[in-house]
Motif scaffolding. Structure first.
Motif, PDB file in Angstrom:
ATOM      1  N   GLN A 256      38.874 -38.240 -70.242  1.00 29.58           N
ATOM      2  CA  GLN A 256      38.399 -36.488 -69.024  1.00 29.58           C
ATOM      3  C   GLN A 256      39.649 -35.771 -68.347  1.00 29.58           C
ATOM      4  O   GLN A 256      39.486 -34.679 -68.390  1.00 29.58           O
ATOM      5  CB  GLN A 256      37.316 -36.750 -67.996  1.00 29.58           C
ATOM      6  N   SER A 257      40.321 -36.945 -68.479  1.00 23.39           N
ATOM      7  CA  SER A 257      41.200 -36.681 -67.180  1.00 23.39           C
ATOM      8  C   SER A 257      42.536 -35.603 -68.442  1.00 23.39           C
ATOM      9  O   SER A 257      43.792 -34.455 -68.365  1.00 23.39           O
ATOM     10  CB  SER A 257      42.480 -37.574 -67.393  1.00 23.39           C
ATOM     11  N   GLY A 258      41.974 -34.677 -69.494  1.00 23.29           N
ATOM     12  CA  GLY A 258      43.018 -34.696 -70.657  1.00 23.29           C
ATOM     13  C   GLY A 258      43.659 -35.021 -71.191  1.00 23.29           C
ATOM     14  O   GLY A 258      45.002 -34.570 -72.696  1.00 23.29           O
ATOM     15  N   ILE A 276      46.278 -31.765 -72.989  1.00 22.17           N
ATOM     16  CA  ILE A 276      45.756 -30.978 -72.678  1.00 22.17           C
ATOM     17  C   ILE A 276      44.821 -30.352 -71.303  1.00 22.17           C
ATOM     18  O   ILE A 276      44.933 -31.689 -70.857  1.00 22.17           O
ATOM     19  CB  ILE A 276      44.611 -30.474 -74.322  1.00 22.17           C
ATOM     20  N   GLN A 277      44.191 -29.948 -71.761  1.00 17.26           N
ATOM     21  CA  GLN A 277      43.048 -28.982 -70.367  1.00 17.26           C
ATOM     22  C   GLN A 277      42.335 -29.991 -70.076  1.00 17.26           C
ATOM     23  O   GLN A 277      41.123 -31.274 -71.405  1.00 17.26           O
ATOM     24  CB  GLN A 277      42.878 -28.416 -70.718  1.00 17.26           C
ATOM     25  N   PRO A 278      41.934 -30.562 -68.274  1.00 17.73           N
ATOM     26  CA  PRO A 278      41.023 -31.446 -68.852  1.00 17.73           C
ATOM     27  C   PRO A 278      39.831 -30.773 -68.926  1.00 17.73           C
ATOM     28  O   PRO A 278      39.498 -30.061 -68.724  1.00 17.73           O
ATOM     29  CB  PRO A 278      41.253 -31.529 -67.084  1.00 17.73           C
ATOM     30  N   PRO A 306      50.030 -30.614 -85.753  1.00 15.57           N
ATOM     31  CA  PRO A 306      50.748 -31.730 -86.081  1.00 15.57           C
ATOM     32  C   PRO A 306      52.156 -32.142 -85.051  1.00 15.57           C
ATOM     33  O   PRO A 306      52.378 -33.564 -84.466  1.00 15.57           O
ATOM     34  CB  PRO A 306      51.434 -31.217 -87.408  1.00 15.57           C
ATOM     35  N   SER A 307      51.925 -30.778 -83.846  1.00 20.71           N
ATOM     36  CA  SER A 307      53.017 -31.342 -82.726  1.00 20.71           C
ATOM     37  C   SER A 307      52.578 -31.927 -81.883  1.00 20.71           C
ATOM     38  O   SER A 307      53.969 -32.084 -80.875  1.00 20.71           O
ATOM     39  CB  SER A 307      54.007 -30.184 -82.965  1.00 20.71           C
ATOM     40  N   GLY A 308      51.314 -31.773 -81.918  1.00 20.27           N
ATOM     41  CA  GLY A 308      51.090 -32.713 -80.855  1.00 20.27           C
ATOM     42  C   GLY A 308      50.150 -31.183 -79.918  1.00 20.27           C
ATOM     43  O   GLY A 308      49.154 -31.974 -78.666  1.00 20.27           O
TER      44      GLY A 308
END
Length: 573
Positions: A256-258, A276-278, A306-308
């Motif tokens: 959940q931290s993202g 990413i966003q939490p 693909p870049s993440g």
């Protein structure tokens, strides 16, 4: 009312970047109920997510993304490329409180109605059947050989195998006992690995485990980490919420931290894959092994490139704006606070700009902000109520500290009153004092509260009556109905000019009650409000996602438009 205890402990597994809050709509109304016509300007000053929280996700046989949405009581079918919503399955289709979903070998859609403890199946031709398992039934998946498994999370703790036809009784694999009520620690969204074992995260344990699910005749385990039914694979997570494999057998874990991790199933080594966003909730891989992620706190769906980097499929934002309160802000502007289920927002009341977002604690750990449903001002503090958690809190937004917590039963609203806190509590059956739960006024369906410091007003959601309670010192006098015929009244606010504002969710409008005559007039109608819970058979309060109202320092009125996740500012004259 004792049945309402079913959802005191609900902590759903059930979403930060809200787009700039813009004035996206306005409407001028002529209110003919006043002697002089009053122009009313209604503006949407903040807008949220398109979906009221995205929970379990999976790809269907049709290639579309299916999303379980607990808060809105629906399963959404979405185009994975452009985020277009293609179909909604709701209470009319048998969907009640979906938290996770899966597809069977025959293409049937299965979902877990977590609050009522059922697993439901919809066949490809639309026939729905259900089976009760346990309250808190949450994660669901199929093994590669077509066996069906569900876990319990938040309202219970355990693991079961089900008959895919939902006919034979569930087979318990891991169960709780009075001696060991939490044998796992809330096993959440899980998946089978290439080794035939079940891999999943422990929401309350900060770890990922694997389970030997056994087969028919295997006795249920009450101590799985001792008897070898379960074993730890990896730890050190903040709040892990989902674990699934891609087609190459690589385990991906959401926190959940993202953070998104890959985990080596041989040695438990974890590698950061993306951040990413939490507020993350679940993940799914499409037929090309592209990763999609849902966000319960902010209602978004993203694709991981693909870049993440994430590509937004459906935007993030508020998911369920409810109770509201105003505190003095900078430069004499309103600091508008909004309860939003898993988060609590602060907005600039003039511009609608987001100032702060605070995280509510699903696990209800002492000292942490609860999952907020209603708010009221209390000096420099806010009074926060949550029927999810069964608590009322005094919370300081400057320090993000909880000053005091009052355990109640099913609080719907709470306000400061006569050196105590008055609580409208569905479980206790009336308006009570938070300090000792003593009854002020018994009422079957208590809803919003308001006060001028000497008198209390409480709305009855079911009957449409607003009651006025006078006091002789601290002793309540017999209540009198001040207005009736309202349609599902929720949020109330005293506006210090001899009237009371009331949100009528059943009529999609904000109304005003003249406290001298009891006359009711419309302030603004056509509002997009949340509406009641549907088809829950008493497991949810009728107010459900509470629609609130607050008054700013200038007299501007704020209303939460939970129907489309907006905040309205209403200016009269």
């Amino acid at each position: 009312m004792k049945r309402k205890l079913n959802f005191i402990l609900i902590s759903l597994a059930l979403m930060l970047a809200i787009p700039a809050c813009q004035e996206i709509d306005e409407l001028v109304l002529e209110d003919a109920s006043y002697e002089r016509k009053s122009k009313v300007l209604v503006k949407e000053i903040a807008n949220g997510a398109l979906i009221k929280g995205t929970n379990g996700i999976n790809f269907g046989p049709d290639g579309n993304l299916y999303i379980a949405c607990f808060a809105s009581q629906e399963v959404i079918v979405m185009n994975k490329q452009n985020g277009k919503i293609l179909k909604r399955l709701g209470p009319a289709d048998g969907v009640n409180s979906p938290d996770d979903l899966a597809f069977g070998p025959d293409g049937s859609l299965y979902w877990t109605d977590t609050l009522i403890g059922f697993v439901a199946r919809m066949t490809p031709d639309g026939v729905v059947t259900k089976q009760f398992v346990e309250l808190g039934t949450n994660p669901i998946t199929f093994s590669d050989d077509g066996r069906l498994f569900v876990g319990l999370c938040f309202q219970g703790d355990g693991l079961y195998e089900l008959d895919p036809n939902l006919i034979d009784p569930p087979r318990p694999i891991i169960i709780s006992t009075p001696e060991n009520p939490f044998p796992l620690g809330f096993l959440n969204a899980f998946d089978f690995g290439p080794d035939g074992k079940l891999y999943g995260p422990l929401f309350a344990g900060g770890a990922v485990i694997r389970v030997n699910v056994g087969g028919p005749g295997t006795p249920p385990s009450t101590n799985p980490f001792v008897d070898g039914t379960a074993e730890f694979l990896a730890g050190g997570f903040t709040v892990p919420v989902a674990a699934k494999f891609n087609s190459e057998g690589v385990l991906h874990v959401l926190d959940q931290s993202g953070e998104v991790f890959t985990v080596n199933t041989s040695n438990g080594e974890k590698t950061l894959f993306a951040t990413i966003q939490p507020g993350l909730d679940n993940l799914a891989f499409d037929s090309d092994d592209t990763l999609y992620i849902s966000n319960a706190d902010f209602g978004s769906v993203v694709q991981i490139l693909p870049s993440g980097q994430p590509r937004t499929i459906s935007r993030a934002g508020m998911i369920a704006p409810m109770g509201m309160a105003v505190l003095p802000g900078a430069n004499n502007q309103d600091a508008l606070y909004v309860a939003d289920l898993f988060r609590l927002y602060e907005f600039n009341g003039l511009s609608g700009r987001e100032e702060n977002v605070y995280k509510g604690d699903l696990l209800g750990r002492p000292g942490n902000l609860t999952t907020p449903f209603t708010l009221s001002a209390d000096g420099e503090n806010l009074i926060v109520s949550s029927w999810f958690a069964g608590v009322v809190q005094i919370w300081n937004p400057q320090s993000d500290q909880v000053e005091q917590t009052f355990p109640v039963v099913v609080p719907i609203d709470a306000i400061r009153f006569k050196n105590d806190i008055a609580v409208s509590d569905l479980g206790l059956g009336g308006v009570v004092r938070a300090s000792d739960q003593s009854m002020i006024f018994p009422i079957d369906n208590p809803s919003g509260l308001a006060t001028d410091g000497e008198t209390l007003w409480v709305a009855d959601w079911g009957t449409g009556i607003v009651w006025q309670i006078g006091f002789d010192g601290n002793t309540p006098m017999p209540a009198i109905p001040i207005a009736s015929g309202l349609m599902n009244p929720e949020g109330l606010a005293w506006d210090n000019n001899g009237s009371l504002l009331v949100v009528e969710t059943g009529a999609s409008q904000l109304s005003r009650i003249d406290l001298t005559t009891g006359a009711v007039s419309i302030v603004a109608d056509g509002l997009s409000l949340s509406g009641p819970a549907v088809g829950q058979d008493g497991f949810l309060p009728p107010t459900y996602l509470f629609d609130g109202v607050a008054i700013g320092q200038s007299g501007d009125i704020y209303v939460s438009g939970g129907g489309k996740n907006v905040i309205y500012r209403i200016t009269e004259n």
